[in-house]
Motif scaffolding. Sequence first.
Motif, PDB file in Angstrom:
ATOM      1  N   ASN A   1       0.809  -1.227   0.000  1.00  0.00           N
ATOM      2  CA  ASN A   1       0.000   0.000   0.000  1.00  0.00           C
ATOM      3  C   ASN A   1       0.834   1.265   0.000  1.00  0.00           C
ATOM      4  OD1 ASN A   1      -2.229  -1.624   0.009  1.00  0.00           O
ATOM      5  ND2 ASN A   1      -2.897  -1.099   2.070  1.00  0.00           N
ATOM      6  N   ILE A   2       1.962   1.253   0.692  1.00  0.00           N
ATOM      7  CA  ILE A   2       2.747   2.485   0.804  1.00  0.00           C
ATOM      8  C   ILE A   2       3.279   2.922  -0.554  1.00  0.00           C
ATOM      9  CG2 ILE A   2       5.022   1.493   1.388  1.00  0.00           C
ATOM     10  CD1 ILE A   2       3.303   4.550   3.036  1.00  0.00           C
ATOM     11  N   ALA A   3       3.544   1.982  -1.446  1.00  0.00           N
ATOM     12  CA  ALA A   3       3.982   2.343  -2.801  1.00  0.00           C
ATOM     13  C   ALA A   3       2.867   3.076  -3.535  1.00  0.00           C
ATOM     14  CB  ALA A   3       4.404   1.093  -3.567  1.00  0.00           C
ATOM     15  N   GLN A   4       1.663   2.561  -3.395  1.00  0.00           N
ATOM     16  CA  GLN A   4       0.512   3.190  -4.051  1.00  0.00           C
ATOM     17  C   GLN A   4       0.232   4.566  -3.457  1.00  0.00           C
ATOM     18  OE1 GLN A   4      -0.649   1.812  -6.827  1.00  0.00           O
ATOM     19  NE2 GLN A   4       1.003   0.356  -6.415  1.00  0.00           N
ATOM     20  N   TYR A   5       0.383   4.678  -2.148  1.00  0.00           N
ATOM     21  CA  TYR A   5       0.196   5.972  -1.481  1.00  0.00           C
ATOM     22  C   TYR A   5       1.158   7.009  -2.050  1.00  0.00           C
ATOM     23  CZ  TYR A   5       0.987   9.653   1.913  1.00  0.00           C
ATOM     24  OH  TYR A   5       1.164  10.871   2.491  1.00  0.00           O
ATOM     25  N   TRP A   6       2.442   6.641  -2.175  1.00  0.00           N
ATOM     26  CA  TRP A   6       3.430   7.616  -2.621  1.00  0.00           C
ATOM     27  C   TRP A   6       3.237   8.006  -4.088  1.00  0.00           C
ATOM     28  CZ3 TRP A   6       5.475  10.962   0.227  1.00  0.00           C
ATOM     29  CH2 TRP A   6       5.839  10.679   1.544  1.00  0.00           C
ATOM     30  N   ILE A   7       2.853   7.052  -4.927  1.00  0.00           N
ATOM     31  CA  ILE A   7       2.577   7.416  -6.320  1.00  0.00           C
ATOM     32  C   ILE A   7       1.453   8.447  -6.353  1.00  0.00           C
ATOM     33  CG2 ILE A   7       1.721   6.608  -8.550  1.00  0.00           C
ATOM     34  CD1 ILE A   7       3.051   3.884  -7.913  1.00  0.00           C
ATOM     35  N   LYS A   8       0.393   8.155  -5.624  1.00  0.00           N
ATOM     36  CA  LYS A   8      -0.745   9.082  -5.559  1.00  0.00           C
ATOM     37  C   LYS A   8      -0.316  10.435  -4.988  1.00  0.00           C
ATOM     38  CE  LYS A   8      -4.952   9.568  -2.887  1.00  0.00           C
ATOM     39  NZ  LYS A   8      -5.702   8.937  -1.810  1.00  0.00           N
ATOM     40  N   GLN A   9       0.517  10.429  -3.975  1.00  0.00           N
ATOM     41  CA  GLN A   9       0.979  11.667  -3.340  1.00  0.00           C
ATOM     42  C   GLN A   9       1.763  12.529  -4.329  1.00  0.00           C
ATOM     43  OE1 GLN A   9       0.069  12.775  -0.540  1.00  0.00           O
ATOM     44  NE2 GLN A   9       1.608  14.149   0.260  1.00  0.00           N
ATOM     45  N   VAL A  10       2.664  11.913  -5.065  1.00  0.00           N
ATOM     46  CA  VAL A  10       3.444  12.676  -6.047  1.00  0.00           C
ATOM     47  C   VAL A  10       2.519  13.252  -7.115  1.00  0.00           C
ATOM     48  CG1 VAL A  10       5.248  12.556  -7.824  1.00  0.00           C
ATOM     49  CG2 VAL A  10       5.579  11.371  -5.638  1.00  0.00           C
ATOM     50  N   MET A  11       1.591  12.447  -7.604  1.00  0.00           N
ATOM     51  CA  MET A  11       0.680  12.925  -8.646  1.00  0.00           C
ATOM     52  C   MET A  11      -0.215  14.042  -8.138  1.00  0.00           C
ATOM     53  SD  MET A  11      -0.182   9.513 -10.943  1.00  0.00           S
ATOM     54  CE  MET A  11      -1.515   9.036  -9.921  1.00  0.00           C
ATOM     55  N   SER A  12      -0.586  14.006  -6.869  1.00  0.00           N
ATOM     56  CA  SER A  12      -1.477  15.028  -6.310  1.00  0.00           C
ATOM     57  C   SER A  12      -0.751  16.320  -5.964  1.00  0.00           C
ATOM     58  CB  SER A  12      -2.145  14.504  -5.039  1.00  0.00           C
ATOM     59  OG  SER A  12      -2.915  13.373  -5.308  1.00  0.00           O
ATOM     60  N   VAL A  13       0.418  16.195  -5.357  1.00  0.00           N
ATOM     61  CA  VAL A  13       1.119  17.368  -4.829  1.00  0.00           C
ATOM     62  C   VAL A  13       2.121  17.953  -5.825  1.00  0.00           C
ATOM     63  CG1 VAL A  13       2.614  18.190  -2.941  1.00  0.00           C
ATOM     64  CG2 VAL A  13       0.825  16.516  -2.473  1.00  0.00           C
ATOM     65  N   GLU A  14       2.729  17.095  -6.613  1.00  0.00           N
ATOM     66  CA  GLU A  14       3.747  17.525  -7.578  1.00  0.00           C
ATOM     67  C   GLU A  14       3.404  16.995  -8.969  1.00  0.00           C
ATOM     68  OE1 GLU A  14       6.207  19.528  -7.023  1.00  0.00           O
ATOM     69  OE2 GLU A  14       6.430  19.554  -4.842  1.00  0.00           O
ATOM     70  N   PRO A  15       2.293  17.451  -9.552  1.00  0.00           N
ATOM     71  CA  PRO A  15       1.859  16.877 -10.837  1.00  0.00           C
ATOM     72  C   PRO A  15       2.874  17.037 -11.967  1.00  0.00           C
ATOM     73  CG  PRO A  15       0.549  18.807 -10.264  1.00  0.00           C
ATOM     74  CD  PRO A  15       1.389  18.488  -9.081  1.00  0.00           C
TER      75      PRO A  15
END
Length: 132
Positions: A90-104
Amino acid sequence: MSPIVWIAIAAGVIVLFLLSKVLMPSLGKIVEQSVKQGSARPILEAISKMNAGARPSAYNRAIRRLWDGYQRPLATELVVELAKNHGSVNIAQYWIKQVMSVEPQMARQKFSKEFLRDHYQPDVAAKCGQIG
């Protein structure tokens, strides 16, 4: 076995544990070294030497430290490696989502269409909270 043998075994385990702490630099120091070098290589090398079960957590700690220190390009490099090597956690998926959301913009630069197709699981990422 006699009590002396058990004591010797316990002492040996303790000595090995202490030696590992002394001889292996902490992940925090390695992250600092990576920042100074501008390269994720020291972190990746350190994580590759860890027990496979400990690697996702180590990636997470390093990414969090870099992310919070606004070393986002280095953090994103680690996110890519985390996803490639441990994409099902899950943490891998969280970080991908985080990068896409915060640093598109950075996500567009670092996450190819193939990478997202092969490693991103939006349904899993959607279930991850604010801390993964």
